[in-house]
Design an enzyme around this catalytic site. Structure first.
Site, PDB file in Angstrom:
ATOM      1  N   LYS A  67       0.832  -1.214   0.000  1.00  0.00           N
ATOM      2  CA  LYS A  67       0.000   0.000   0.000  1.00  0.00           C
ATOM      3  C   LYS A  67       0.866   1.262   0.000  1.00  0.00           C
ATOM      4  O   LYS A  67       0.614   2.195  -0.774  1.00  0.00           O
ATOM      5  CB  LYS A  67      -0.929  -0.015   1.224  1.00  0.00           C
ATOM      6  N   THR A  68       1.877   1.297   0.850  1.00  0.00           N
ATOM      7  CA  THR A  68       2.775   2.459   0.884  1.00  0.00           C
ATOM      8  C   THR A  68       3.549   2.589  -0.422  1.00  0.00           C
ATOM      9  O   THR A  68       3.722   3.688  -0.956  1.00  0.00           O
ATOM     10  CB  THR A  68       3.756   2.345   2.068  1.00  0.00           C
ATOM     11  N   ASP A 112      -1.505   6.819   6.102  1.00  0.00           N
ATOM     12  CA  ASP A 112      -1.502   5.411   6.469  1.00  0.00           C
ATOM     13  C   ASP A 112      -2.419   5.190   7.664  1.00  0.00           C
ATOM     14  O   ASP A 112      -2.600   6.080   8.502  1.00  0.00           O
ATOM     15  CB  ASP A 112      -0.074   4.977   6.817  1.00  0.00           C
ATOM     16  N   THR A 161      -5.745  -1.211   6.986  1.00  0.00           N
ATOM     17  CA  THR A 161      -5.777  -2.662   7.131  1.00  0.00           C
ATOM     18  C   THR A 161      -7.159  -3.131   7.565  1.00  0.00           C
ATOM     19  O   THR A 161      -7.420  -4.326   7.612  1.00  0.00           O
ATOM     20  CB  THR A 161      -4.736  -3.121   8.175  1.00  0.00           C
ATOM     21  N   ARG A 220       6.738  -8.086   1.914  1.00  0.00           N
ATOM     22  CA  ARG A 220       7.615  -7.524   2.946  1.00  0.00           C
ATOM     23  C   ARG A 220       8.317  -8.634   3.718  1.00  0.00           C
ATOM     24  O   ARG A 220       9.518  -8.550   4.000  1.00  0.00           O
ATOM     25  CB  ARG A 220       6.811  -6.649   3.893  1.00  0.00           C
TER      26      ARG A 220
END
Length: 358
Positions: A67-68, A112, A161, A220
Site C-alpha cells: 500500500k505504501t 496510512d 488494514t 515484505r
C-alpha cells in the site's frame, strides 16, 4: 516485552531503510496485484491526459502487501511531490488543517492507517476531499467564527488494514478503491528475484521457491527472509543459495515450511497441550504463551486463521485438526476440521492406490 518476530507486520528502523531501497519505483516494476495495478494505471493515465490531479485513492488489505509502495508510485507517475502522514498522528482537526493548508497544487498526501483518525479530523477531511476547502474555526463559544480556506487540488491516498472501520461518507469520497490480496508463491518468487538482483545475491530457482513458500504470501516478509538467508550464507561461506541452504537458514530462524514462527507455534502448542485444543479465551491464551493479548490477536491469529490452523468461536480460540497434524500430534475425535482433513487423506490414499495399480 514481546520478542520481535521475523515474520511480523512491524518493521525496525534499519529494516525500513533497506525495505525502501527494494521498493519498485513505477507500476511496471510492481509485481503482483494485477487487477489493482491495471485499474490504477488507467486512473492515472486518464488524469494525466486531462491535466488534472488524480482522483483520491483508497488502498485496503493486510500489512506488507504494497500500500505504501503504491502511494509512492502514484506520486512518481503523476510527477508530483509526496507528503506522508498517518491516522494516529492526526488526533485533532487542527493537525489535519495544518497539513492540508501547506499542500501545493497536485501534491499527493498519503495517510496510512486512515481508519485511526479522530472523528473531528474525519469530518474536516470530507469537505477537503470534495470541495478542496476547509473551515478554520477561530475563537470559542458564541464568539467563534469559521473562516473558509481554499485548498489547491490534491490527491489523497489512504491506506487501511481494516476497511470496515472507515465510515461510509469517507469511503464514498474516494474515486478509486483497491483491495490488495495475498501473493501466490509464484508471484513472491518474482519479488524475490528482483530483490536478489538489487542485493547482488545469487539464488537458484529452488532457493527462491523455498523462501517464497515460507513468506505468508507477503512481499515484505519475503524480502526480510531473503536478507536473513543472505546473512546466513555469508557467514557460512556459501556463494549460491539453493533450497537446502535456504531451508537450513530459515530453520535456524525458526520459520517452518508453512511460514509459522516461534509465536505461531507457541500459540498452537499451548492450545493443544495445555487446553486440549480449546476453546480458550484470548487473555488466557496470551498468558500461557507469555505475550500480550494484542500481540497474539494482531500478529499470530490472522495468519493461523487464514491457514486453517486456528478457529475463533464465541467461546474462545480452538486448534483445528490441521494444527494437530502440523505439530505432530494425533487428532482426537470431534476436533473441528477433522472431516475436511479426512477428505484430503482419502484423496491421497486414492492417488497412491492408482499409482500402485499403474
Amino acid at each position: 516485552m514481546a520478542e520481535q518476530s521475523l515474520v511480523s507486520g512491524g518493521e525496525e528502523p534499519e529494516e525500513r531503510v533497506i525495505e525502501a531501497a527494494l521498493r519498485p519505483k513505477n507500476l511496471h516494476d510492481f509485481v503482483g496485484q494485477h487487477r489493482v495495478r491495471k485499474q490504477l494505471a488507467l486512473v492515472l493515465e486518464a488524469s494525466k491526459m486531462r491535466g488534472r490531479s488524480a482522483d483520491h485513492v483508497l488502498m485496503s488489505g493486510p500489512p506488507g502487501l504494497g500500500k505504501t509502495t503504491l502511494a509512492m508510485i502514484i506520486a512518481a507517475e503523476m510527477n508530483a511531490p509526496l507528503r506522508i502522514s498517518s491516522g494516529p498522528a492526526i488526533q485533532h482537526a487542527g493537525d489535519l488543517a495544518a497539513i492540508l493548508s501547506s499542500l501545493s497544487e497536485g501534491e499527493v498526501l498519503f495517510l496510512d492507517e486512515i481508519h485511526r483518525m479522530s472523528r473531528p479530523a474525519e469530518e474536516m477531511l470530507y469537505m477537503a476531499m470534495e470541495d478542496f476547502r476547509v473551515d478554520i474555526v477561530v475563537g470559542k463559544g458564541a464568539g467563534a467564527t469559521a473562516i473558509p480556506l481554499e485548498l489547491p487540488p490534491f490527491t489523497l491516498v489512504g491506506a487501511t488494514t481494516r476497511a470496515g472501520l472507515l465510515p461510509g461518507p469517507l469511503r464514498d469520497r474516494f474515486g478509486f478503491t483497491g483491495h490488495l490480496e495475498f501473493y501466490s508463491v509464484a508471484e513472491l518468487e518474482l519479488v524475490l528475484r528482483r530483490s536478489a538482483g538489487l542485493l547482488d545475491l545469487k539464488v537458484n530457482s529452488a532457493g527462491f521457491t523455498e523462501i517464497a513458500g515460507r513468506s505468508r504470501g507477503t512481499p515484505r516478509i519475503a524480502n526480510r527472509l531473503l536478507r536473513r538467508v543472505r546473512d546466513w550464507a555469508l557467514v557460512h561461506g556459501i556463494d549460491q543459495i539453493d533450497a537446502r541452504s535456504a531451508s537450513a537458514a530459515l530453520d535456524m530462524y525458526e520459520v517452518d515450511q508453512r511460514g509459522l514462527d516461534r509465536l505461531d507455534r507457541s500459540v498452537l502448542e499451548a492450545l493443544i497441550t495445555k487446553f486440549n485444543g480449546g476453546p480458550v479465551g484470548l487473555s488466557t491464551l496470551a498468558i500461557a504463551v507469555g505475550e500480550e493479548p494484542e500481540t497474539v490477536e494482531t500478529v499470530a491469529e490472522p495468519f493461523l486463521v487464514r491457514e486453517g490452523l486456528l478457529g475463533r468461536t464465541p467461546r474462545g480460540r480452538i486448534a483445528m485438526a490441521s494444527a494437530w497434524t502440523h505439530l505432530g500430534y494425533a487428532v482426537p475425535a470431534g476436533v473441528f476440521g477433522q472431516e475436511t482433513l479426512a477428505l484430503f487423506e482419502e484423496d491421497e490414499n486414492h492417488a497412491e492406490s492408482v499409482d500402485t495399480a499403474g
